[in-house]
Scaffold this active site. Structure first.
Site: not given
Ligand code: CTP
Length: 406
Positions: A211-213, A277
């Site tokens: 995942a990402n932020r 994102a």
């Protein structure tokens, strides 16, 4: 947007955010509104009627049973002699009273007697906002036609507390009120927009993922801002913890591939804004069973394969929207990278932002963006994500109009 000659009744509730209402009064008057103020007993613990009255240039009303006030105006007239009512900060208590039609004080009596549009800006501790009782009251109020702005995520007045519960900024409240009152300008009415937002989750096995932020805040705010300008918006959201925006059809997905499919299904559209994102890679093997530490010989190797590039696909699509917008989150060479992306992805605009960790922007509440187009670069000052979204939506509407003129 103007509130020229509009009569706004501002009901200030008893929360620390009441201090922001002093600024709200200024913002409303700046836009040409006449502001009349009611303060609950709680509100008067935080700010004085004198301060609110000085900014509103009017008497402030506080008592249901004041002979002077009743003689002067009366709660029925207060309820009717206005074009809209704003309740800010709306505390959990005030909303509970509104949801149940309690009319034991001036604020309650006026709200019950009024048939004007009501905009509520809640502010409270995140635990109170999340409580099932508050959730029920919000649902009831929404069913009754009450409009909401916020609350936003962020730091609370209590030390070391953060979460959803901050009152929206006065500018955003004034903006929301304008669009409720005159319907706002609707330069995008009849236009379709598709927006992606949030991160994607790429499964490694049934319990783990890449995942990402990304929080989804900027993308969600853009979807809402486009809807405010009249567009018919489909928002395709990766996994986020923020609520679906009002007035937008939201589709929830997890992976890049599912996001790609949902975007395809939302075409044709006039505008595509790809804010998500999207994970560039996913694991080649998506294990159906949890990968066990015991059974493997040392740490397992994760082989990654490339995900579909959604922006690039949309930018080169046979049903390419007239306006294609991408985002570029960069940690270095922000402008040069964004310019390269413009060409590579077939976009008309790249909105670039610097996400160096020390700037603390990704997942944050504010954003400083650079607008990169074939005509050059425009640097916008840092502001709240809602404000950035409102300005971007206006830019997109202008660009679409000129693209259509050819
Ligand atoms: N994007 C997309 N699908 C992907 C990757 C990115 O739609 N698989 C979109 C994002 O929504 C964003 C833009 O492309 O609008 C830029 O994403 P970014 O990750 O910065 O670009 P990349 O092509 O991945 O380039 P790099 O990793 O070199 O920065």
């Amino acid at each position: 947007m103007s509130l020229n000659a509009k009569r706004i009744l501002l009901i200030i509730g008893g929360g620390i955010a009441a201090y922001k209402c002093l600024d709200l009064i200024r913002r409303l008057r700046e836009r040409g509104a006449a502001v009349r103020v009611i303060m609950t007993a709680g509100a008067q613990e935080f700010i004085t009627p004198l301060a609110a009255g000085a900014l509103a240039a009017d008497k402030v009303f506080t008592d249901l049973f004041s002979r002077e006030d009743e003689h002067d105006v009366g709660h029925i007239r207060l309820a009717r002699d206005c074009d809209a009512i704003v309740v800010a900060p709306a505390t959990a208590d005030l909303m509970a009273k509104m949801a149940n039609g309690l009319a034991g004080d001036l604020a309650g009596a006026v709200l019950l007697a009024s048939d004007r549009p009501v905009l509520v800006a809640p502010a409270m501790n995140p635990a109170m906002w999340a409580h099932p009782a508050t959730r029920r009251n919000v649902e009831t109020l929404k069913r009754d036609g009450v409009r909401f702005i916020g609350p936003e995520a962020g730091e609370m007045a209590e030390r070391n507390e953060a979460g959803v519960g901050r009152m929206s900024e006065p500018l955003a409240i004034a903006e929301a009120l304008s669009s409720i009152l005159d319907g706002g300008e609707k330069p995008l009415s009849g236009k379709r927009a598709v927006v992606t937002s949030g991160p994607t989750h790429e499964p490694i096995d049934p319990v783990r993922y890449i995942a990402n932020r990304s929080s989804g805040r900027q993308g969600h705010a853009i979807a809402a801002a486009l809807a405010q300008l009249g567009a018919d918006v489909t928002l395709i959201s990766g996994p986020v913890t923020i609520p679906d925006p009002d007035g937008v059809a939201t589709v929830h997905v997890e992976t890049a591939r599912a996001m790609m499919e949902a975007v395809e299904a939302a075409l044709p559209a006039d505008i595509a804004v790809m804010v998500a994102a999207v994970a560039d890679w996913r694991t080649e093997a998506d294990s159906r069973q949890k990968i066990k530490k015991q059974a493997s010989e040392g740490p397992p190797a994760l082989t990654l394969v490339e995900n579909p590039d959604i922006l690039k696909a949309v930018g080169h699509h046979r049903q390419r929207p007239a306006l294609v917008v991408g985002f570029a989150a960069e940690t270095e060479n922000v402008i040069a990278n964004a310019e390269a992306k413009l060409a590579r992805k077939g976009a008309d605009i790249i909105v670039a932002n610097d996400v160096q960790p020390e700037k603390g922007v990704m997942g944050g509440l504010r954003n400083a963006v650079h607008i990169v187009t074939a005509d050059g670069v425009e640097d916008w000052p840092e502001s709240g994500k809602e404000e950035v979204a409102a300005q971007l939506a206006r830019l997109f509407a202008d660009r679409l109009a000129s693209a259509e003129k050819g």
